[in-house]
Design an enzyme around this catalytic site. Structure first.
Site, short mmCIF file in Angstrom:
data_model
loop_
_atom_site.label_atom_id
_atom_site.label_comp_id
_atom_site.label_asym_id
_atom_site.label_seq_id
_atom_site.Cartn_x
_atom_site.Cartn_y
_atom_site.Cartn_z
N ALA A 1 0.82 -1.33 0.08
CA ALA A 1 -0.09 0.12 0.04
C ALA A 1 0.84 1.30 -0.05
O ALA A 1 2.33 1.18 0.02
CB ALA A 1 -0.89 -0.15 1.20
N TYR B 1 -5.93 13.73 -6.87
CA TYR B 1 -6.38 13.81 -5.27
C TYR B 1 -7.32 15.11 -5.19
O TYR B 1 -8.08 15.05 -4.24
CB TYR B 1 -5.03 13.83 -4.49
CG TYR B 1 -4.47 12.48 -4.01
CD1 TYR B 1 -5.33 11.86 -3.15
CD2 TYR B 1 -3.60 12.26 -4.79
CE1 TYR B 1 -4.58 10.61 -2.83
CE2 TYR B 1 -3.08 10.95 -4.56
CZ TYR B 1 -3.50 10.05 -3.37
OH TYR B 1 -3.08 8.89 -3.31
N ASP C 1 9.49 -0.75 -8.04
CA ASP C 1 9.02 -0.47 -6.84
C ASP C 1 7.37 -0.63 -6.77
O ASP C 1 7.02 -0.24 -5.88
CB ASP C 1 9.46 0.97 -6.19
CG ASP C 1 8.72 1.98 -6.90
OD1 ASP C 1 8.43 1.92 -7.91
OD2 ASP C 1 8.85 3.22 -6.43
N ARG D 1 3.61 6.50 8.17
CA ARG D 1 4.64 6.79 6.94
C ARG D 1 4.20 7.82 5.89
O ARG D 1 5.05 8.57 5.52
CB ARG D 1 4.99 5.19 6.39
CG ARG D 1 5.32 4.20 7.01
CD ARG D 1 6.77 3.89 7.02
NE ARG D 1 7.04 2.77 7.90
CZ ARG D 1 6.93 1.58 7.82
NH1 ARG D 1 6.51 1.19 6.55
NH2 ARG D 1 7.22 0.58 8.72
N LYS E 1 5.04 10.77 7.72
CA LYS E 1 6.62 11.03 7.57
C LYS E 1 7.23 11.54 6.40
O LYS E 1 7.83 12.23 6.31
CB LYS E 1 7.12 9.59 8.00
CG LYS E 1 8.61 9.67 8.33
CD LYS E 1 9.21 8.30 8.53
CE LYS E 1 10.56 8.24 8.73
NZ LYS E 1 11.29 6.89 8.56
N1 ADP Z 1 10.28 -0.33 7.25
C1 ADP Z 1 10.27 0.74 7.50
N2 ADP Z 1 10.51 1.41 8.55
C2 ADP Z 1 10.50 2.56 8.72
N3 ADP Z 1 10.34 3.62 8.07
C3 ADP Z 1 9.95 3.39 6.87
C4 ADP Z 1 9.89 1.86 6.29
N4 ADP Z 1 9.61 1.79 5.16
C5 ADP Z 1 9.27 3.08 4.64
N5 ADP Z 1 9.56 4.04 5.72
C6 ADP Z 1 9.68 5.40 5.54
O1 ADP Z 1 7.97 5.75 5.52
C7 ADP Z 1 7.93 6.75 4.29
C8 ADP Z 1 7.30 6.01 3.02
O2 ADP Z 1 8.13 5.12 2.41
P1 ADP Z 1 8.55 4.80 0.86
O3 ADP Z 1 9.56 3.83 0.65
O4 ADP Z 1 8.42 6.06 0.07
O5 ADP Z 1 7.11 4.09 0.65
P2 ADP Z 1 6.31 3.65 -0.62
O6 ADP Z 1 7.39 3.44 -1.86
O7 ADP Z 1 5.73 2.32 -0.55
O8 ADP Z 1 4.99 4.42 -0.95
C9 ADP Z 1 9.56 7.21 4.09
O9 ADP Z 1 9.46 8.36 4.84
C10 ADP Z 1 10.42 6.12 4.56
O10 ADP Z 1 11.63 6.74 4.86
N1 LIG Z 2 -5.38 6.14 -8.38
C1 LIG Z 2 -4.22 5.49 -8.38
N2 LIG Z 2 -3.30 5.96 -7.48
C2 LIG Z 2 -2.25 5.42 -7.54
C3 LIG Z 2 -1.86 4.27 -8.49
N3 LIG Z 2 -0.53 3.94 -8.35
C4 LIG Z 2 -0.15 4.61 -7.34
N4 LIG Z 2 -0.95 5.79 -6.96
C5 LIG Z 2 -0.86 6.77 -6.02
C6 LIG Z 2 -0.88 6.40 -4.51
C7 LIG Z 2 -0.02 7.38 -3.96
O1 LIG Z 2 -0.71 8.48 -3.50
C8 LIG Z 2 0.93 7.74 -5.14
C9 LIG Z 2 2.39 6.74 -5.08
O2 LIG Z 2 2.18 5.61 -4.61
P1 LIG Z 2 3.39 4.87 -3.40
O3 LIG Z 2 2.74 3.61 -3.02
O4 LIG Z 2 4.51 4.71 -4.37
O5 LIG Z 2 3.62 5.88 -2.46
O6 LIG Z 2 0.44 7.15 -6.27
C10 LIG Z 2 -2.79 3.81 -9.38
O7 LIG Z 2 -2.56 2.91 -10.23
N5 LIG Z 2 -4.12 4.55 -9.28
#
Ligand code: ADP
Ligand SMILES: Nc1nc2c(ncn2[C@H]2C[C@H](O)[C@@H](COP(=O)(O)O)O2)c(=O)[nH]1
Length: 214
Positions: free
Chosen positions: A7, A42, A76, A139, A142
């Site tokens: 997520a 959004y 990713d 997160r 953060k």
């Molecule tokens: N396992 C973890 N433990 C602590 N902080 C984390 C962890 N994974 C991510 N974070 C922090 O949470 C935030 C979101 O991480 P991110 O890698 O951008 O998530 P995603 O790509 O899944 O949206 C960042 O500020 C990151 O430093």
């Molecule tokens: N409506 C959709 N939103 C999406 C999709 N893939 C990603 N996202 C959004 C969700 C987050 O706000 C942002 C980046 O996602 P991370 O999980 O990398 O933080 O983009 C989608 O397919 N549809």
């Protein structure tokens, strides 16, 4: 190619960096900060849900083609999760049945091209980061992208709850490749070196079983 799933805020981008550095391969990141459609979505989801989906689909396909040239490159987010997002948004009335049909057919059509465009049909391993709602919100706060903050939009907590509940079923049903789950609440692979080591060991173990790591 290793694909990460989870997520919003699960830690996919962070793990992509850590894992690709560990394996000496390349990480491919989702377009977020330079995605012109995401803030529009959004602000007005009904107007922009379909456009955003086409944007992600195009970028994701481009990344898959590049990432698949080497075994342990890291992507990713999986293309399959985009479909989860879109179907959830459509069920919330933010896309029409016609838009869903066009998206589903386009996705299926593009996926059929993968063996020709990228020499492989699916990832070698899916690594799913499992997180609770509290971790997700923590997160998101953060990281601080303004349009994702619950205080900007009171409907976001429900959106995030729905997303997490869909992910449970999605992971159970995922069968495009071998898969594994990491407890994203338990392991802080960003700031804790011991946790990072443990997570990398868990992934290495799976890669060895799959034959893409010596
Ligand atoms: N396992 C973890 N433990 C602590 N902080 C984390 C962890 N994974 C991510 N974070 C922090 O949470 C935030 C979101 O991480 P991110 O890698 O951008 O998530 P995603 O790509 O899944 O949206 C960042 O500020 C990151 O430093
Ligand atoms: N409506 C959709 N939103 C999406 C999709 N893939 C990603 N996202 C959004 C969700 C987050 O706000 C942002 C980046 O996602 P991370 O999980 O990398 O933080 O983009 C989608 O397919 N549809």
């Amino acid at each position: 190619m290793i694909v990460l799933s989870g997520a919003i805020g699960a830690g996919k981008s962070s793990l992509a960096t850590v894992l690709s550095e560990h394996l000496g391969t390349e990480a491919f990141y989702e377009q977020v900060d330079n995605n012109p459609v995401l803030p529009l979505f959004y602000k007005d989801p009904k107007k922009y849900a379909f456009l955003l989906q086409i944007y992600f689909l195009n970028k994701r396909f481009e990344s898959i083609k590049k990432a698949m040239v080497q075994d342990n490159n890291v992507l990713d987010r999986s293309i399959y999760e985009d479909s989860l997002f879109f179907h959830m948004n459509a069920d919330m009335g933010r896309a029409t049945p016609q838009e869903v049909k066009v998206y589903d057919e386009l996705l299926a059509n593009m996926m059929q091209e993968l063996p020709y465009a990228a020499a492989k049909k699916a990832p070698d391993l899916l690594v799913h980061l499992d997180i609770s709602y509290d971790t997700m919100i923590h997160r998101i706060e953060k990281r601080g992208r303004s349009y994702e903050q619950p205080e900007q939009d009171p409907t976001l907590p429900e959106y995030y709850h729905n997303l997490l509940s869909r992910y449970d079923g999605w992971y159970d049903e995922y069968d495009y490749s071998p898969k594994m789950k990491i407890d994203g609440d338990k392991y802080d692979f960003v700031e804790n070196p011991e946790d990072r080591k443990k997570v990398l060991e868990l992934i290495d173990e799976q890669l060895r079983v799959r034959g893409t790591l010596d």
